[in-house]
Design an enzyme around this catalytic site. Structure first.
Site, PDB file in Angstrom:
ATOM      1  N   ALA A  78       0.662  -0.924  -0.070  1.00 54.84           N
ATOM      2  CA  ALA A  78      -0.126  -0.169  -0.452  1.00 54.84           C
ATOM      3  C   ALA A  78       1.119   1.238   0.124  1.00 54.84           C
ATOM      4  CB  ALA A  78      -1.100  -0.050   1.794  1.00 54.84           C
ATOM      5  N   GLU A  83      -0.273  -9.379  -0.596  1.00 54.28           N
ATOM      6  CA  GLU A  83      -2.475  -9.351  -0.435  1.00 54.28           C
ATOM      7  C   GLU A  83      -2.428  -9.655  -1.342  1.00 54.28           C
ATOM      8  OE1 GLU A  83      -1.600  -5.740   2.417  1.00 54.28           O
ATOM      9  OE2 GLU A  83      -2.568  -7.567   3.937  1.00 54.28           O
TER      10      GLU A  83
HETATM   11  N1  CAA Z   1       5.019   3.259  -0.904  1.00 53.25           N
HETATM   12  C1  CAA Z   1       4.984   4.832  -1.330  1.00 53.25           C
HETATM   13  N2  CAA Z   1       6.317   4.667  -1.795  1.00 53.25           N
HETATM   14  C2  CAA Z   1       6.776   3.181  -2.232  1.00 53.25           C
HETATM   15  C3  CAA Z   1       6.504   2.409  -1.304  1.00 53.25           C
HETATM   16  C4  CAA Z   1       4.978   2.118  -0.870  1.00 53.25           C
HETATM   17  N3  CAA Z   1       4.861   1.084  -0.601  1.00 53.25           N
HETATM   18  N4  CAA Z   1       8.038   1.387  -2.061  1.00 53.25           N
HETATM   19  C5  CAA Z   1       8.538   1.800  -2.676  1.00 53.25           C
HETATM   20  N5  CAA Z   1       7.966   3.513  -2.436  1.00 53.25           N
HETATM   21  C6  CAA Z   1       8.737   4.681  -3.472  1.00 53.25           C
HETATM   22  C7  CAA Z   1      10.343   4.198  -2.093  1.00 53.25           C
HETATM   23  O1  CAA Z   1       9.344   5.786  -1.638  1.00 53.25           O
HETATM   24  C8  CAA Z   1      10.929   5.378  -3.636  1.00 53.25           C
HETATM   25  O2  CAA Z   1      10.528   6.415  -3.870  1.00 53.25           O
HETATM   26  P1  CAA Z   1      11.769   7.780  -4.275  1.00 53.25           P
HETATM   27  O3  CAA Z   1      11.875   7.244  -5.859  1.00 53.25           O
HETATM   28  O4  CAA Z   1      10.353   8.919  -4.141  1.00 53.25           O
HETATM   29  O5  CAA Z   1      11.849   8.318  -2.844  1.00 53.25           O
HETATM   30  C9  CAA Z   1      10.826   4.297  -4.909  1.00 53.25           C
HETATM   31  O6  CAA Z   1       9.562   3.854  -4.680  1.00 53.25           O
HETATM   32  C10 CAA Z   1      12.203   3.545  -5.062  1.00 53.25           C
HETATM   33  O7  CAA Z   1      11.675   2.805  -3.750  1.00 53.25           O
HETATM   34  P2  CAA Z   1      13.254   2.536  -2.724  1.00 53.25           P
HETATM   35  O8  CAA Z   1      14.052   4.016  -3.344  1.00 53.25           O
HETATM   36  O9  CAA Z   1      12.794   2.678  -1.512  1.00 53.25           O
HETATM   37  O10 CAA Z   1      13.886   1.564  -3.677  1.00 53.25           O
HETATM   38  P3  CAA Z   1      14.964   0.132  -2.773  1.00 53.25           P
HETATM   39  O11 CAA Z   1      15.691  -0.533  -3.940  1.00 53.25           O
HETATM   40  O12 CAA Z   1      15.559   0.798  -2.430  1.00 53.25           O
HETATM   41  O13 CAA Z   1      13.723  -1.136  -2.070  1.00 53.25           O
HETATM   42  C11 CAA Z   1      12.264  -2.222  -1.398  1.00 53.25           C
HETATM   43  C12 CAA Z   1      13.040  -1.569  -2.819  1.00 53.25           C
HETATM   44  C13 CAA Z   1      12.966  -2.837   0.051  1.00 53.25           C
HETATM   45  C14 CAA Z   1      10.553  -2.346  -1.643  1.00 53.25           C
HETATM   46  C15 CAA Z   1      11.482  -0.738  -0.613  1.00 53.25           C
HETATM   47  O14 CAA Z   1      11.454   0.242  -1.175  1.00 53.25           O
HETATM   48  C16 CAA Z   1      10.503  -0.799   0.608  1.00 53.25           C
HETATM   49  O15 CAA Z   1      10.605  -0.978   1.655  1.00 53.25           O
HETATM   50  N6  CAA Z   1       9.418  -0.023   0.252  1.00 53.25           N
HETATM   51  C17 CAA Z   1       7.980  -0.753   1.046  1.00 53.25           C
HETATM   52  C18 CAA Z   1       7.435  -2.118   1.419  1.00 53.25           C
HETATM   53  C19 CAA Z   1       6.434  -2.001   2.036  1.00 53.25           C
HETATM   54  O16 CAA Z   1       6.674  -1.619   3.117  1.00 53.25           O
HETATM   55  N7  CAA Z   1       6.002  -2.147   2.165  1.00 53.25           N
HETATM   56  C20 CAA Z   1       4.707  -2.530   3.207  1.00 53.25           C
HETATM   57  C21 CAA Z   1       3.672  -1.395   2.671  1.00 53.25           C
HETATM   58  S1  CAA Z   1       2.356  -1.277   3.707  1.00 53.25           S
HETATM   59  C22 CAA Z   1       1.466  -1.668   3.977  1.00 53.25           C
HETATM   60  O17 CAA Z   1       0.613  -3.057   2.214  1.00 53.25           O
HETATM   61  C23 CAA Z   1      -0.580  -2.363   4.950  1.00 53.25           C
HETATM   62  C24 CAA Z   1      -0.972  -3.092   3.917  1.00 53.25           C
HETATM   63  O18 CAA Z   1      -1.671  -4.362   4.142  1.00 53.25           O
HETATM   64  C25 CAA Z   1      -2.679  -2.075   3.245  1.00 53.25           C
END
Ligand code: CAA
Length: 260
Positions: free
Chosen positions: A66, A114
């Site tokens: 999300a 999910e």
């Molecule tokens: N939401 C919003 N933006 C996201 C995102 C997310 N879930 N995942 C990645 N992005 C964005 C980053 O903010 C980044 O944006 P910018 O370039 O503007 O800074 C871009 O995508 C690229 O991401 P990274 O620079 O972080 O890429 P990376 O290769 O260093 O890392 C990753 C990749 C490990 C997937 C990392 O992006 C990450 O940990 N993302 C979040 C994953 C997460 O926590 N997901 C769960 C969300 S909560 C949820 O889903 C709740 C639910 O059940 C409803």
């Protein structure tokens, strides 16, 4: 139909729906969830399409969850509404009257994992990564991850993944039953297409009844599930495709199914 964050494509009897926000690793904001809801509703109702594939744009992610930026300022009631919106879209995918295959390359995290679990079958590229990392953000999954993950992989492994937030590779996802198949890097869509075309050649109503029997039957006890299967078996005998399938076998020819 107009979409901003989703692409739809038709290849023969297969509909492909692609989440298309690669700059945010295809993260699901409200608009994307609504568009997926519309795309699955429309393609689900299109009788010319026998199988749907869901994938993510770009090489890095299926869906990285999300959208955290969109969630940051939600109050509790808005958070609940957002969870219901996501859950409803996933329930729509699960209830679509045809198989849905998730073709997963890169990250399938949080809401992305999910989303994949709401599909019927998951095919992962070797570079795919799975996890429910919500605990790192101080929340829990909101798109039914606490419910579908244990149903797929069992209670113990589900709790391990939910409590640790660990990100696992495609091989482990395969070993625990989270994905059906792991393929060479970048071949996930091709492999999903192959499977989709194979399924599209079968009796479409029979395939649909299989999906219904498994999905509904698993929510019942064994006796009721078997009774439900027997009812669907009886209904299958009212279809033209059943008559064609059996006649074709006996006449040693390929069946021509009409979805009737
Ligand atoms: N939401 C919003 N933006 C996201 C995102 C997310 N879930 N995942 C990645 N992005 C964005 C980053 O903010 C980044 O944006 P910018 O370039 O503007 O800074 C871009 O995508 C690229 O991401 P990274 O620079 O972080 O890429 P990376 O290769 O260093 O890392 C990753 C990749 C490990 C997937 C990392 O992006 C990450 O940990 N993302 C979040 C994953 C997460 O926590 N997901 C769960 C969300 S909560 C949820 O889903 C709740 C639910 O059940 C409803």
């Amino acid at each position: 139909m107009e979409y901003t964050n989703v692409m739809v494509e038709v290849r023969g009897a297969v509909g492909i729906i692609t989440v298309n926000r690669p700059k945010a690793l295809n993260a699901l904001n409200a608009e994307t969830i609504e568009e997926l809801q519309r795309a699955f509703t429309a393609m689900g109702a299109d009788e010319a399409l026998k199988v749907l594939i869901l994938t993510g744009a770009g090489e890095k992610a299926f869906v990285a969850g999300a959208d955290i930026a969109a969630m940051r300022d939600l109050d509790p009631l808005a958070a609940r509404a957002f969870a219901y919106k996501g859950q409803q879209m996933l329930a729509t995918i699960e209830a679509v009257a045809k198989p849905v295959i998730a073709a997963i390359g890169g990250f399938a995290l949080g809401g992305g994992c999910e989303l994949a679990m709401a599909c019927d079958i998951r095919i992962a590229s070797e570079n795919a990564k799975f996890g429910q990392p919500e605990v790192n953000l101080g929340v829990l999954p909101g798109f039914a991850g606490t419910q579908r993950l244990p149903r797929l992989v069992g209670k113990g492994i589900a709790k391990e993944l939910l409590f640790t937030g660990d990100i696992i590779d495609a091989q482990r996802a395969h070993a625990i039953g989270l994905v059906n198949k792991v393929v060479e890097p970048g071949k996930h869509l091709e492999s999903a297409m192959e499977m989709a075309e194979k399924i599209a050649g079968k009796g479409p109503l029979a395939v649909r009844f299989c999906k219904e029997a498994v999905n509904r039957g698993l929510e019942m006890d064994m006796d009721r599930g078997c009774a439900y299967e027997a009812e669907l078996f009886a209904i299958a005998f009212a279809t033209l495709d059943r008559a064609e399938g059996m006649s074709a076998f006996l006449e040693k020819r390929k069946p021509v199914f009409q979805n009737k």
